[in-house]
Scaffold this motif. Structure first.
Motif, PDB file in Angstrom:
ATOM      1  N   PRO A 189      46.623  25.782  37.683  1.00 16.11           N
ATOM      2  CA  PRO A 189      47.252  25.341  36.428  1.00 16.11           C
ATOM      3  C   PRO A 189      46.320  24.623  35.460  1.00 16.11           C
ATOM      4  N   HIS A 190      45.348  23.839  35.974  1.00 12.55           N
ATOM      5  CA  HIS A 190      44.477  23.133  35.031  1.00 12.55           C
ATOM      6  C   HIS A 190      43.606  24.094  34.237  1.00 12.55           C
ATOM      7  N   ALA A 191      43.216  25.227  34.843  1.00 13.32           N
ATOM      8  CA  ALA A 191      42.450  26.225  34.107  1.00 13.32           C
ATOM      9  C   ALA A 191      43.350  27.107  33.247  1.00 13.32           C
ATOM     10  N   VAL A 192      44.532  27.427  33.775  1.00 13.60           N
ATOM     11  CA  VAL A 192      45.487  28.219  32.995  1.00 13.60           C
ATOM     12  C   VAL A 192      45.848  27.482  31.702  1.00 13.60           C
ATOM     13  N   ARG A 193      46.006  26.178  31.799  1.00 10.72           N
ATOM     14  CA  ARG A 193      46.280  25.382  30.596  1.00 10.72           C
ATOM     15  C   ARG A 193      45.228  25.656  29.519  1.00 10.72           C
ATOM     16  N   GLU A 194      43.954  25.667  29.921  1.00 11.44           N
ATOM     17  CA  GLU A 194      42.873  25.877  28.953  1.00 11.44           C
ATOM     18  C   GLU A 194      42.923  27.281  28.353  1.00 11.44           C
ATOM     19  N   LEU A 195      43.222  28.278  29.163  1.00  6.24           N
ATOM     20  CA  LEU A 195      43.309  29.640  28.640  1.00  6.24           C
ATOM     21  C   LEU A 195      44.524  29.807  27.735  1.00  6.24           C
ATOM     22  N   PHE A 196      45.622  29.157  28.072  1.00  8.56           N
ATOM     23  CA  PHE A 196      46.782  29.180  27.175  1.00  8.56           C
ATOM     24  C   PHE A 196      46.407  28.596  25.818  1.00  8.56           C
ATOM     25  N   GLU A 197      45.643  27.511  25.821  1.00  3.53           N
ATOM     26  CA  GLU A 197      45.258  26.875  24.560  1.00  3.53           C
ATOM     27  C   GLU A 197      44.266  27.734  23.773  1.00  3.53           C
ATOM     28  N   LEU A 198      43.660  28.692  24.449  1.00  5.62           N
ATOM     29  CA  LEU A 198      42.810  29.679  23.766  1.00  5.62           C
ATOM     30  C   LEU A 198      43.591  30.935  23.377  1.00  5.62           C
ATOM     31  N   GLY A 199      44.901  30.946  23.632  1.00  5.83           N
ATOM     32  CA  GLY A 199      45.745  32.050  23.201  1.00  5.83           C
ATOM     33  C   GLY A 199      45.896  33.182  24.190  1.00  5.83           C
ATOM     34  N   PHE A 200      45.765  32.899  25.506  1.00  5.91           N
ATOM     35  CA  PHE A 200      45.755  33.962  26.504  1.00  5.91           C
ATOM     36  C   PHE A 200      47.023  34.045  27.338  1.00  5.91           C
ATOM     37  N   GLU A 201      48.102  33.409  26.939  1.00 10.29           N
ATOM     38  CA  GLU A 201      49.297  33.427  27.772  1.00 10.29           C
ATOM     39  C   GLU A 201      49.819  34.846  27.973  1.00 10.29           C
ATOM     40  N   ASP A 202      49.995  35.590  26.896  1.00 11.01           N
ATOM     41  CA  ASP A 202      50.502  36.958  27.028  1.00 11.01           C
ATOM     42  C   ASP A 202      49.516  37.841  27.783  1.00 11.01           C
ATOM     43  N   VAL A 203      48.222  37.602  27.565  1.00 15.47           N
ATOM     44  CA  VAL A 203      47.196  38.392  28.257  1.00 15.47           C
ATOM     45  C   VAL A 203      47.286  38.174  29.760  1.00 15.47           C
ATOM     46  N   LEU A 204      47.392  36.926  30.197  1.00 12.99           N
ATOM     47  CA  LEU A 204      47.460  36.639  31.623  1.00 12.99           C
ATOM     48  C   LEU A 204      48.728  37.225  32.237  1.00 12.99           C
ATOM     49  N   ASP A 205      49.834  37.155  31.514  1.00 20.21           N
ATOM     50  CA  ASP A 205      51.063  37.764  32.028  1.00 20.21           C
ATOM     51  C   ASP A 205      50.924  39.280  32.133  1.00 20.21           C
ATOM     52  N   GLY A 206      50.067  39.857  31.311  1.00 17.38           N
ATOM     53  CA  GLY A 206      49.886  41.303  31.340  1.00 17.38           C
ATOM     54  C   GLY A 206      48.963  41.787  32.439  1.00 17.38           C
ATOM     55  N   ILE A 207      48.069  40.930  32.933  1.00 18.55           N
ATOM     56  CA  ILE A 207      47.080  41.376  33.925  1.00 18.55           C
ATOM     57  C   ILE A 207      47.264  40.722  35.294  1.00 18.55           C
ATOM     58  N   GLY A 208      48.193  39.778  35.423  1.00 11.72           N
ATOM     59  CA  GLY A 208      48.368  39.107  36.702  1.00 11.72           C
ATOM     60  C   GLY A 208      49.807  38.722  36.974  1.00 11.72           C
ATOM     61  N   LEU A 209      49.998  38.000  38.067  1.00 17.46           N
ATOM     62  CA  LEU A 209      51.316  37.526  38.464  1.00 17.46           C
ATOM     63  C   LEU A 209      51.334  36.009  38.465  1.00 17.46           C
ATOM     64  N   ARG A 210      52.450  35.441  38.065  1.00 21.10           N
ATOM     65  CA  ARG A 210      52.628  33.998  38.162  1.00 21.10           C
ATOM     66  C   ARG A 210      52.935  33.651  39.620  1.00 21.10           C
ATOM     67  N   THR A 211      52.007  32.983  40.266  1.00 17.46           N
ATOM     68  CA  THR A 211      52.124  32.671  41.681  1.00 17.46           C
ATOM     69  C   THR A 211      53.309  31.743  41.927  1.00 17.46           C
ATOM     70  N   GLN A 212      54.105  32.063  42.921  1.00 16.65           N
ATOM     71  CA  GLN A 212      55.293  31.269  43.226  1.00 16.65           C
ATOM     72  C   GLN A 212      55.125  30.358  44.441  1.00 16.65           C
ATOM     73  N   GLU A 213      54.263  30.756  45.386  1.00 14.98           N
ATOM     74  CA  GLU A 213      54.247  30.045  46.665  1.00 14.98           C
ATOM     75  C   GLU A 213      52.875  30.147  47.315  1.00 14.98           C
ATOM     76  N   LEU A 214      52.502  29.101  48.046  1.00 12.50           N
ATOM     77  CA  LEU A 214      51.368  29.127  48.959  1.00 12.50           C
ATOM     78  C   LEU A 214      51.908  28.843  50.349  1.00 12.50           C
ATOM     79  N   ALA A 215      51.548  29.689  51.320  1.00 11.09           N
ATOM     80  CA  ALA A 215      52.095  29.537  52.670  1.00 11.09           C
ATOM     81  C   ALA A 215      50.995  29.725  53.712  1.00 11.09           C
ATOM     82  N   TYR A 216      51.006  28.859  54.722  1.00  9.06           N
ATOM     83  CA  TYR A 216      50.060  28.919  55.838  1.00  9.06           C
ATOM     84  C   TYR A 216      50.804  29.322  57.113  1.00  9.06           C
ATOM     85  N   PHE A 217      50.181  30.222  57.882  1.00 13.03           N
ATOM     86  CA  PHE A 217      50.791  30.727  59.105  1.00 13.03           C
ATOM     87  C   PHE A 217      49.791  30.644  60.257  1.00 13.03           C
TER      88      PHE A 217
END
Length: 417
Positions: free
Chosen positions: A46-74
């Motif tokens: 999120p700290h890096a995503v914040r910077e890319l959003f402020e550079l205008g990349f929100e729609d771009v990131l949604d177009g090329i990746g997934l918003r991560t929902q969970e981290l799980a250890y097994f």
């Protein structure tokens, strides 16, 4: 005067975009003739995503990746050790993204060319020499394959953002030698298959010497998950780890047998390995932390400054943060060595601590503790570790990585206005 940037990777491109945002002239020199999408899956925190959003990349990131929902250890038996929501689900004001590294690089590159013009990046031009003069820094440009000199460039400062095998870093530290290998080989692949847990979960399974990471970075036209995976094996002493090459093909026969019985209800590891679209081999390497990044009008950025093990999903994110803090320093102090020193003061010790944390297995250390205490599995994870101890692993690493939720949400933008 102009900022000269050596390297058109994620760090160099993020710096170029940030300088354009501030109206600061710059040029980027890239050794390869054509910028191509390299690598496989990564996560942006999120700290890096914040910077890319402020550079205008929100729609771009949604177009090329997934918003991560969970981290799980097994555990290696497939038993859930611990999980937590990620991104906005964890309370951040910005998401985490799982995506293809090459797609991110090309998105940054394409946006830079669109905003600044094609002439801002010169390919086929490696920075092979530099010298400081009364006007700043004069660099010599060379075609890496032919050795032919292709010109010179004058600038106020030089930023070396060339990656883990930086020739510029090697000039500053000629006795350093090759990257540091801790004994682990990684085999990476992409497999099209069924959805994984939430559909946007990052999973870590096993223990340090035998570990399997998997997470989706998109979906196919047929609706299948595009699963990025990494198989880690600790190799015997004396193993020849060959070369660092993201495009080096890997062989299933070298690692698949170690995961042959890892078939779980939520993930069939042997099937994922067998049905990979491609497999690549790479040693898990980093660089020793440095006591100095800045030398006069020259500084290091990104992996050239602090290459780290791909543990905790922070490598690309820290490159982006470097770029933003360096641009901020230029805004505050001008294109001067003082700006470079201010940037280093802000970043170096923090990132060095992260390099060492990752070398100690970062948050993945929880896998080793559980494997040691319960090698044959467990009835309930709290019989092995308390919930407080489990939560502490995540919290402590977030603090080192600058990802504390409350602190990040409350912090002002790196580049305000």
């Amino acid at each position: 005067m102009t900022v000269l940037i050596s390297g058109a990777g994620i760090g160099g491109l993020s710096l170029g975009l940030s300088l354009h945002q501030l109206g600061i002239p710059f040029r980027i020199f890239e050794a390869v003739d054509t910028v191509k999408p390299l690598g496989v899956g990564i996560n942006l925190q999120p700290h890096a995503v914040r910077e890319l959003f402020e550079l205008g990349f929100e729609d771009v990131l949604d177009g090329i990746g997934l918003r991560t929902q969970e981290l799980a250890y097994f555990s290696q038996q497939g038993q859930l050790i611990w999980s937590e929501p990620r991104g906005m689900g964890a309370g951040y004001r910005w998401p985490q993204f799982s995506l293809h590294r090459g797609k991110l690089q090309m998105a940054l590159y394409d946006a830079l060319i669109e905003r600044c013009g094609a002439d801002v990046v010169q390919t086929g031009a490696a920075v092979t020499e530099w010298r400081e003069d009364g006007q700043g820094v004069l660099v010599t440009l060379t075609h890496r394959k032919t050795g032919a000199r292709v010109g010179t460039a004058q600038g106020a400062v030089l930023v070396i953002a060339e990656g883990i095998n930086s020739t510029g870093r090697a000039k500053l530290y000629p006795d350093e030698g090759p990257a540091h290998w801790g004994g682990t080989m990684m085999w990476r692949g992409i497999t099209h298959g069924p959805s994984l847990l939430t559909g946007a979960s990052v999973t870590m399974t096993g223990r340090r010497d035998v570990k399997f990471a998997a997470y989706p970075i998109g979906t196919t036209d047929q609706g299948q998950a595009i699963i990025n995976w990494i198989a880690d094996l600790t190799m015997p002493a004396g193993y020849e780890w060959r070369v660092q090459d993201w495009n080096r093909a890997g062989e299933r026969t070298e690692f698949a047998a170690q995961f042959a019985d890892w078939s779980f209800e939520w993930l069939d590891v042997p099937w994922v390995i067998e049905n990979a679209q491609g497999i690549w081999e790479y040693p898990m390497v980093d660089r020793h932390p440095l006591a100095q990044w800045t030398f006069g009008s020259v500084t290091l950025l990104g992996d050239a400054a602090h290459a780290m093990y791909p543990i905790g999903s922070n490598g690309a994110s820290q490159c982006i943060l470097d770029a933003r803090h360096l641009a901020k320093a230029f805004k505050q102090h001008g294109l001067t060595g003082h700006a470079l020193s201010a940037y280093e003061t802000e970043r170096r010790e923090k990132v060095n601590a992260l390099v060492l944390a990752n070398r100690g297995d970062g948050p993945d250390k929880i896998l080793d503790i559980v494997a040691e205490r319960a090698p044959d599995g467990f009835a309930h994870i709290n019989d092995v570790m308390s919930q407080a101890a489990l939560d502490a692993f995540a919290k402590d690493y977030k603090a080192i990585a600058g990802m504390d939720v409350e602190a990040l949400n409350a912090a002002p933008s790196i580049i305000e206005g």
